[in-house]
Design a protein around this motif. Structure first.
Motif, short mmCIF file in Angstrom:
data_model
loop_
_atom_site.label_atom_id
_atom_site.label_comp_id
_atom_site.label_asym_id
_atom_site.label_seq_id
_atom_site.Cartn_x
_atom_site.Cartn_y
_atom_site.Cartn_z
N PHE A 119 60.02 -93.66 36.98
CA PHE A 119 59.53 -92.59 37.86
C PHE A 119 58.61 -93.11 38.95
N SER A 120 58.13 -94.33 38.82
CA SER A 120 57.17 -94.85 39.80
C SER A 120 57.65 -96.10 40.53
N THR A 121 58.75 -96.67 40.08
CA THR A 121 59.26 -97.90 40.67
C THR A 121 60.48 -97.61 41.53
N THR A 122 60.52 -98.14 42.72
CA THR A 122 61.68 -97.95 43.58
C THR A 122 62.53 -99.22 43.59
N LYS A 123 63.77 -99.05 44.02
CA LYS A 123 64.68 -100.19 44.11
C LYS A 123 64.50 -100.96 45.41
N ASP A 124 63.78 -100.39 46.34
CA ASP A 124 63.64 -101.00 47.66
C ASP A 124 63.08 -102.42 47.57
N GLY A 125 63.81 -103.36 48.15
CA GLY A 125 63.34 -104.74 48.21
C GLY A 125 63.37 -105.48 46.90
N LYS A 126 64.00 -104.91 45.88
CA LYS A 126 64.03 -105.55 44.57
C LYS A 126 65.45 -105.94 44.19
N SER A 127 65.55 -107.03 43.45
CA SER A 127 66.84 -107.43 42.90
C SER A 127 67.11 -106.64 41.63
N VAL A 128 68.33 -106.72 41.14
CA VAL A 128 68.69 -106.07 39.87
C VAL A 128 67.75 -106.53 38.76
N GLN A 129 67.49 -107.83 38.70
CA GLN A 129 66.62 -108.35 37.64
C GLN A 129 65.20 -107.82 37.78
N GLU A 130 64.65 -107.83 38.99
CA GLU A 130 63.27 -107.39 39.20
C GLU A 130 63.10 -105.91 38.84
N TYR A 131 64.04 -105.08 39.27
CA TYR A 131 63.90 -103.65 39.06
C TYR A 131 64.13 -103.26 37.60
N TYR A 132 65.25 -103.69 37.03
CA TYR A 132 65.61 -103.21 35.70
C TYR A 132 64.80 -103.90 34.60
N ARG A 133 64.38 -105.12 34.82
CA ARG A 133 63.54 -105.79 33.83
C ARG A 133 62.23 -105.04 33.65
N ALA A 134 61.72 -104.47 34.76
CA ALA A 134 60.46 -103.73 34.70
C ALA A 134 60.58 -102.42 33.93
N ILE A 135 61.76 -101.77 33.99
CA ILE A 135 61.85 -100.44 33.37
C ILE A 135 62.49 -100.46 31.98
N VAL A 136 63.09 -101.58 31.56
CA VAL A 136 63.63 -101.64 30.19
C VAL A 136 62.91 -102.67 29.34
N GLY A 137 62.11 -103.53 29.97
CA GLY A 137 61.41 -104.58 29.24
C GLY A 137 62.17 -105.88 29.30
N PRO A 138 61.48 -107.02 29.25
CA PRO A 138 62.13 -108.33 29.41
C PRO A 138 63.12 -108.67 28.32
N ASN A 139 62.83 -108.30 27.07
CA ASN A 139 63.76 -108.63 25.98
C ASN A 139 65.03 -107.80 26.07
N ASN A 140 64.87 -106.51 26.35
CA ASN A 140 66.05 -105.66 26.48
C ASN A 140 66.92 -106.08 27.66
N TYR A 141 66.25 -106.48 28.75
CA TYR A 141 67.02 -106.94 29.90
C TYR A 141 67.82 -108.19 29.53
N ALA A 142 67.17 -109.15 28.87
CA ALA A 142 67.83 -110.41 28.51
C ALA A 142 68.92 -110.20 27.48
N ASN A 143 68.70 -109.31 26.51
CA ASN A 143 69.64 -109.15 25.40
C ASN A 143 70.82 -108.24 25.72
N VAL A 144 70.59 -107.24 26.59
CA VAL A 144 71.62 -106.21 26.80
C VAL A 144 71.92 -105.98 28.28
N PHE A 145 70.91 -105.55 29.03
CA PHE A 145 71.17 -105.00 30.35
C PHE A 145 71.69 -106.03 31.35
N SER A 146 71.19 -107.25 31.28
CA SER A 146 71.69 -108.26 32.22
C SER A 146 73.19 -108.48 32.02
#
Length: 397
Positions: A119-146
């Protein structure tokens, strides 16, 4: 005497055919040229004929009720009443050599702890990794979302601009959320192709432009001419075609990254495949990005899957062996094997700067560039580009 048209479109994928269809409806004389022997590009639904034909999608897999421009085309070509529903099935994830559920790979405490940032983070100027890692957490990003994002784009997605994924669009709730057709999504291509003049198997030797005479396209045994030209090919092919006539534009296009996707599709008897019905498989490691299943439309006799392999790792026999091992099949049980190679853009964080320069170079020119390398690879992104470029050409006609 060579033929003259109002508009020539090079490339008979969904973008090129949609542009030609739009121009034809506007009363223009249009010709589509396609180097392959089939139209459709990434739309490819090879079919086993029979009392109940069995198709398998080898490229584009899904269309949604949020694709408003596509829905308008479907209405015009009479396909709305032929839509078929897709079953809601889940994806499996291949991790550590095993097929597991996606929730089993998630760390829910971490997910809930970070989800508020959506609700507070925008996609503007961010890569997929930068944006989604922040909203799902680093472990979830590495294990699933990436891995899920890699599967969506059929390439490493970390450095892709976040805004190019999952663009929010209004849904037409009078239409099923996702759909297909009796012969697969290639029905869309077939209906568009019927309505325009399309010449396939046409290798283009030269594109020339003169301000007084317009465009000249030289083929193997003839040439055709037009006041306006649309190039609807993969980006590096467009660069090569325009090198002589528009060298600065061709150079700019040449900076866009591209990846090659090696797809293998297999068809088997329902009785031979032990895997439960799934939407597909997301690979967390290994030599392919994903496999997309035909199980979303049940068939009385067959099942099928299309595997999107990482380029250059396996030869054709090794790919078949990989599929058989994973699905617990014997090679003789494969009723049909399909092979397809697609070229897709591989955008990084500088992509929009490149495209802005491309549009600057196109300004006031009777030349349009369309395809999946502008705003995104979704069908609706391609059609949005068709719409804007047709409007621009119409203003300088």
């Amino acid at each position: 005497m060579s033929e003259r048209y109002d508009l020539i479109v090079i490339g008979a994928g969904i973008s090129g055919l949609a542009m030609a269809f739009e121009a034809k409806q506007a009363g223009m004389k249009v010709l589509v040229l396609e180097k392959e022997e089939r139209a459709g590009g990434c739309f490819d639904s090879p079919t086993i004929e029979g009392d109940e034909p069995f198709w398998l999608e080898m490229g584009t897999h899904t269309c949604f009720n949020s694709y408003g421009r596509l829905l308008r085309i479907l209405k015009k070509v009479g396909l709305m009443d032929r839509m078929g529903a897709r079953q809601k099935l889940r994806y499996k994830m291949l991790a550590d050599g095993k097929l597991v559920s996606i929730p089993s790979r998630l760390k829910f405490v971490e997910l809930f702890a970070n989800a508020w940032r959506i609700f507070s983070t925008t996609k503007d100027g961010k890569s997929v990794q930068e944006y989604y890692r922040a909203i799902v957490g680093p472990n979830n990003y590495a294990n699933v979302f990436s891995h899920a994002f890699n599967a969506v784009l059929c390439q490493q997605a970390d450095d892709v601009p976040a805004g190019m994924l999952f663009r929010k669009r209004p849904r037409d709730k009078n239409v099923m959320r996702s759909y297909t057709f009796p012969e697969g999504l290639n029905n869309i291509i077939a209906e568009l192709e019927k309505r325009v003049e399309c010449r396939k198997g046409q290798a283009i030797e030269l594109v020339a432009y003169d301000e007084n005479n317009g465009f000249s396209v030289t083929l193997a045994d003839s040439s055709v001419h037009a006041d306006q030209l649309v190039v609807a090919t993969p980006v590096l092919a467009a660069s090569r075609l325009l090198k002589g006539a528009f060298p600065e534009l061709a150079e700019q296009l040449g900076w866009v990254n591209e990846v090659e996707i090696e797809t293998v599709g297999i068809v088997v008897s329902k009785d031979d495949l032990p895997l439960e019905p799934v939407a597909g498989i997301i690979a967390a490691d290994g030599d392919f990005y994903s496999s997309v299943s035909r199980d979303i439309v049940e068939h009385a006799q067959f099942r099928g899957m299309a595997f999107h392999f990482k380029p250059g790792l396996l030869d054709e026999n090794q790919k078949i062996e990989r599929i058989c091992t994973l699905l617990q099949l014997q090679r003789h049980q494969l009723i049909q094997i399909y092979h397809k190679t697609n070229r897709l853009p591989s955008p990084d964080m500088g992509h929009h700067v490149l495209m802005h320069k491309v549009d600057e170079l196109l300004a006031e020119k009777p030349l349009a560039l369309i395809g999946n390398y502008f705003e995104g690879v979704a069908v609706e992104d391609c059609l949005a580009r068709v719409e804007s470029e047709f409007k621009r050409l119409s203003q300088i006609r």
